[in-house]
Motif scaffolding. Structure first.
Motif, short mmCIF file in Angstrom:
data_model
loop_
_atom_site.label_atom_id
_atom_site.label_comp_id
_atom_site.label_asym_id
_atom_site.label_seq_id
_atom_site.Cartn_x
_atom_site.Cartn_y
_atom_site.Cartn_z
N LEU A 140 0.84 -1.20 0.00
CA LEU A 140 0.00 0.00 0.00
C LEU A 140 0.88 1.25 0.00
O LEU A 140 0.58 2.24 -0.68
CB LEU A 140 -0.94 0.01 1.22
N TYR A 141 1.95 1.20 0.75
CA TYR A 141 2.90 2.31 0.80
C TYR A 141 3.34 2.67 -0.62
O TYR A 141 3.30 3.83 -1.05
CB TYR A 141 4.10 1.89 1.64
N LYS A 142 3.73 1.65 -1.39
CA LYS A 142 4.24 1.90 -2.73
C LYS A 142 3.10 2.33 -3.67
O LYS A 142 3.29 3.18 -4.55
CB LYS A 142 4.91 0.64 -3.27
N ILE A 143 1.94 1.74 -3.49
CA ILE A 143 0.80 2.10 -4.35
C ILE A 143 0.43 3.58 -4.17
O ILE A 143 0.27 4.31 -5.14
CB ILE A 143 -0.42 1.20 -4.02
N TYR A 144 0.35 4.04 -2.91
CA TYR A 144 -0.04 5.44 -2.69
C TYR A 144 1.03 6.40 -3.19
O TYR A 144 0.71 7.47 -3.70
CB TYR A 144 -0.39 5.69 -1.22
N LYS A 145 2.29 6.02 -3.05
CA LYS A 145 3.35 6.87 -3.60
C LYS A 145 3.16 6.99 -5.11
O LYS A 145 3.26 8.06 -5.69
CB LYS A 145 4.73 6.27 -3.31
N PHE A 146 2.88 5.86 -5.74
CA PHE A 146 2.69 5.80 -7.19
C PHE A 146 1.53 6.71 -7.60
O PHE A 146 1.53 7.31 -8.66
CB PHE A 146 2.38 4.34 -7.57
N ASP A 354 -11.29 9.78 9.55
CA ASP A 354 -10.20 9.49 8.60
C ASP A 354 -9.32 8.32 9.04
O ASP A 354 -8.33 7.99 8.39
CB ASP A 354 -9.31 10.73 8.40
N MET A 355 -9.68 7.74 10.16
CA MET A 355 -8.91 6.59 10.66
C MET A 355 -9.55 5.33 10.11
O MET A 355 -10.77 5.22 10.06
CB MET A 355 -8.98 6.51 12.19
N GLU A 356 -8.73 4.39 9.72
CA GLU A 356 -9.29 3.19 9.11
C GLU A 356 -8.47 1.95 9.47
O GLU A 356 -7.26 1.96 9.34
CB GLU A 356 -9.29 3.40 7.59
N HIS A 357 -9.18 0.95 9.90
CA HIS A 357 -8.52 -0.32 10.19
C HIS A 357 -8.52 -1.17 8.92
O HIS A 357 -9.58 -1.54 8.43
CB HIS A 357 -9.27 -1.04 11.32
N VAL A 358 -7.37 -1.44 8.38
CA VAL A 358 -7.25 -2.27 7.18
C VAL A 358 -6.95 -3.69 7.67
O VAL A 358 -5.81 -4.06 7.91
CB VAL A 358 -6.13 -1.75 6.26
N ALA A 359 -8.01 -4.46 7.86
CA ALA A 359 -7.88 -5.77 8.51
C ALA A 359 -7.51 -6.85 7.49
O ALA A 359 -7.75 -6.71 6.30
CB ALA A 359 -9.18 -6.12 9.20
N PHE A 419 4.15 -12.70 -3.19
CA PHE A 419 3.04 -12.81 -4.14
C PHE A 419 1.93 -13.70 -3.56
O PHE A 419 0.75 -13.37 -3.64
CB PHE A 419 3.56 -13.38 -5.45
N GLY A 420 2.37 -14.82 -2.95
CA GLY A 420 1.40 -15.75 -2.36
C GLY A 420 0.58 -15.06 -1.27
O GLY A 420 -0.62 -15.25 -1.16
N ALA A 421 1.27 -14.25 -0.47
CA ALA A 421 0.58 -13.58 0.64
C ALA A 421 -0.36 -12.49 0.13
O ALA A 421 -1.31 -12.11 0.81
CB ALA A 421 1.59 -12.98 1.60
N LEU A 422 -0.09 -11.97 -1.07
CA LEU A 422 -0.90 -10.86 -1.59
C LEU A 422 -1.88 -11.30 -2.66
O LEU A 422 -2.52 -10.47 -3.30
CB LEU A 422 0.02 -9.76 -2.15
N TYR A 423 -2.00 -12.60 -2.87
CA TYR A 423 -2.83 -13.03 -4.00
C TYR A 423 -4.33 -13.02 -3.70
O TYR A 423 -5.14 -12.59 -4.50
CB TYR A 423 -2.41 -14.43 -4.48
N GLY A 424 -4.69 -13.47 -2.52
CA GLY A 424 -6.12 -13.51 -2.18
C GLY A 424 -6.58 -12.19 -1.62
O GLY A 424 -5.77 -11.34 -1.25
N GLY A 425 -7.88 -11.98 -1.56
CA GLY A 425 -8.42 -10.78 -0.92
C GLY A 425 -7.88 -10.74 0.50
O GLY A 425 -7.68 -11.78 1.11
N ARG A 426 -7.65 -9.53 1.00
CA ARG A 426 -6.91 -9.42 2.25
C ARG A 426 -7.60 -10.08 3.45
O ARG A 426 -6.95 -10.62 4.32
CB ARG A 426 -6.58 -7.93 2.39
N ILE A 427 -8.90 -10.10 3.46
CA ILE A 427 -9.59 -10.57 4.65
C ILE A 427 -9.63 -12.10 4.75
O ILE A 427 -9.94 -12.66 5.79
CB ILE A 427 -11.01 -9.93 4.71
N LYS A 428 -9.28 -12.76 3.66
CA LYS A 428 -9.31 -14.23 3.68
C LYS A 428 -8.15 -14.82 4.48
O LYS A 428 -7.03 -14.33 4.42
CB LYS A 428 -9.18 -14.76 2.25
N GLU A 496 -7.79 2.56 -3.71
CA GLU A 496 -9.09 2.89 -3.14
C GLU A 496 -9.59 1.81 -2.19
O GLU A 496 -10.12 2.08 -1.12
CB GLU A 496 -10.11 2.97 -4.28
N LYS A 497 -9.43 0.56 -2.63
CA LYS A 497 -9.95 -0.54 -1.82
C LYS A 497 -8.92 -1.08 -0.84
O LYS A 497 -9.18 -2.02 -0.13
CB LYS A 497 -10.40 -1.68 -2.74
N ARG A 498 -7.75 -0.48 -0.83
CA ARG A 498 -6.65 -0.96 0.04
C ARG A 498 -6.40 -2.44 -0.22
O ARG A 498 -6.32 -3.23 0.70
CB ARG A 498 -6.99 -0.77 1.52
#
Ligand code: ARG
Length: 560
Positions: A140-146, A354-359, A419-428, A496-498
């Protein structure tokens, strides 16, 4: 060229604005349907007509031009087909001129996002449970910088609590500097475990340990030196793992940083009449919001995790004046963050919204051999090493003469885990399996990296290419171009969807599109014009695939 905008401004119908149209335009699910589609159902109520009739009205007024070659009305959907030559020409032009900047945006200009991620605990292992927060936050850090945001990456270290008093006790009783320096966090864990074993028999130890902890808080020299020693040692150890994962932070202000920054929160809570006593503790009642009370001060006056998070929120707002403050933390802490955000709201802070928990969900290892061994924790570093080792095994089997294979195995092994850790939707929840994430033919990091090396190989053999004019466009060429064109929207949507998984999945689609093109469209040996045009597609694919992997924190090897 923004085709949505273009189509939206070209469509005219009384009572419907261009902006409404632009928001409704979608890429149809089947490629044969066209490049963009407008569902006309949404207008039926306002225009008091059937969607089919509305679509027909639009169509009648629409004239095809150099960008849009045809419009169809299919059951209330308007399907647009682009002029392929023009589309590919625009796209390749953009990619050529923007290079690595393709997909970047000024969406975030002037806006600041704080991201709290990884947030490890001092003197405790950096284990597999920290994988998700670390790589999701890092991505997310890199995405927002981009996307043009000012981003502040924060490692909210767990460096406060009575356990540090216990550790000092254990260190003095059974430890020494040499062993701690040699074995690192593992030695600190050994001491900590020993403490607990001994304390079962000698509960009076806890009083001494509490005393040591008070010493840290009161600025005692010896206690603080040891505390700093443990902290620096832990940070040095984890920094190697962070380096492997391409993770960086702008701040390591952890829990202890807020030691002297909580008073103002407590005072404000008091002034606003929000603090009440409960069993000697000071709490904020939240039953009205169906939550248990948020404990601010224990009966002995000590602060809690929540108190420190409130102080940290104040500090971040004051220091960074964020537009968003994200917490990438496991869903087990849902309640904690709901409480914190609610207390800030009750304190009348308009920025509480503006605070958000990205679970995110849990990671467990399928390879039980390592996870359960005497109940031992699985160090993240061990997982990375094992993935690299297995990857080297694959290389030795498939391509034993590859130069620099150790280094390549490192890049591919680590990439596979991320990649494996980031492949599925985050909440799974994820069950991690080495063979699955390392499968070169699966929807994996190595698969996407391999597509990159394929592009690099083509360019090594064919050179950079030159001028070309676009002639006939094959299906596979066009499909590749369509994928490439999606990238800017993909990054925005991931932001947008984190959800870094949006990029992960897209990169697999793009790699598949490239591979299909590669197998069906000859490059080397074609006449110059065709060769150059296909080289431009190859180069573009490499640019976008590399950007995708970069946004995930994954490097690209030269060969593999
Ligand atoms: N150190 C905590 C843990 O391991 C996570 C901290 C998350 N960040 C925060 N601001 N509470 O559970």
């Amino acid at each position: 060229m923004d085709y949505k905008k273009y189509v939206a401004t070209k469509l005219v119908l009384d009572g419907v604005s261009a902006q409404e149209i632009e928001e409704l335009l979608v890429v149809p699910p089947e490629k044969e349907m066209g490049d963009l589609a407008l569902p006309c159902f949404k207008f039926a109520k306002v225009l008091r007509k059937s969607p089919v009739m509305i679509a027909e009205d639009f169509k009648q007024k629409f004239t095809s031009d150099e960008y849009i070659s045809s419009v169809e009305n299919v059951n209330g959907y308007l399907n647009f087909k682009f002029n392929k030559t023009q589309f590919v020409k625009e796209l390749l032009g953009e990619l050529q001129s923007q290079g690595d900047d393709y997909g970047k945006s000024d969406l975030g200009n002037g806006k600041t996002i704080c991201i709290d991620y990884s947030s490890i605990n001092i003197a405790k292992p950096f284990h597999i449970g920290h994988l998700s927060t670390t790589v999701i936050g890092g991505s997310l850090y890199k995405i927002y910088k981009f996307l043009g945001y000012n981003v502040v990456g924060i490692n909210h270290l767990g460096d406060y609590g009575t356990q540090f008093g216990k550790l000092i006790y254990a260190f003095k009783a059974w430890g020494n500097r040499q062993d701690v320096e040699k074995y690192g966090v593992k030695e600190l864990m050994r001491l900590y475990v020993k403490y607990h074993q001994e304390a079962k028999e000698h509960p009076e130890m806890d009083d001494v340990a509490r005393g040591y902890f008070k010493d840290i808080e009161n600025g005692d020299k010896e206690a603080n030196e040891l505390f700093v020693f443990f902290k620096e040692l832990t940070l040095k150890e984890v920094s190697k793992t962070y380096e492997k994962l391409n993770i960086t932070f702008d701040s390591y202000n952890g829990e202890s940083f807020y030691n002297d920054k909580m008073d103002i929160v407590v005072k404000e809570l008091q002034e606003k009449g929000l603090l009440v006593e409960s069993d000697g503790a000071q709490v904020v009642m939240l039953d009205e919001y169906n939550m248990p009370p948020c404990i601010i001060l224990r009966s002995d006056g000590a602060s809690l995790y929540a108190t420190r998070d409130l102080a940290a929120a104040y500090y971040r707002k004051n220091t960074y004046d964020f537009d968003k403050c994200l917490y990438v933390v496991a869903y087990q802490q849902n309640l904690h963050f709901k409480q914190i955000f609610k207390v800030l709201e009750l304190l009348g802070k308009p920025w509480a919204k503006d605070m958000e928990h990205v679970a995110f969900g849990m990671v467990s290892l399928e390879d039980g051999a390592m996870s359960t061994r005497e109940g031992k924790v699985v160090f993240l570093d061990e997982v990375l090493d094992k993935a690299c080792e297995k990857c080297l095994g694959v290389i030795n089997e498939k391509n034993p003469d590859l130069e620099n294979k150790e280094q390549i195995a490192q890049t591919v092994g680590v990439g596979a885990v991320i990649f494996g850790a980031l492949y599925g939707g985050r909440i799974k929840d994820i069950t991690f399996n080495y063979d699955k994430v390392l499968n070169f033919d699966g929807e994996t990091g190595p698969y996407v990296q391999y597509a990159c090396t394929r592009c690099k190989g083509v360019m090594r053999r064919a050179g950079n290419g030159g001028e070309f004019t676009i002639g006939e466009i094959s299906q596979d060429e066009y499909a590749l171009a369509q994928e490439l064109a999606k990238f800017p929207e993909i990054v925005k949507s991931a932001g947008e969807k984190r959800e870094p998984s949006i990029i992960t999945r897209y990169s697999v689609d793009l790699a598949q599109a490239y591979n299909k093109f590669y197998f069906n469209c000859r490059i080397l040996g074609e006449e110059d014009n065709v060769k150059n045009y296909r080289l431009a597609l190859t180069k573009s694919a490499l640019t976008v695939l590399t950007s995708c992997l970069g946004l995930l924190g994954i490097n690209v090897p030269e060969k593999m």
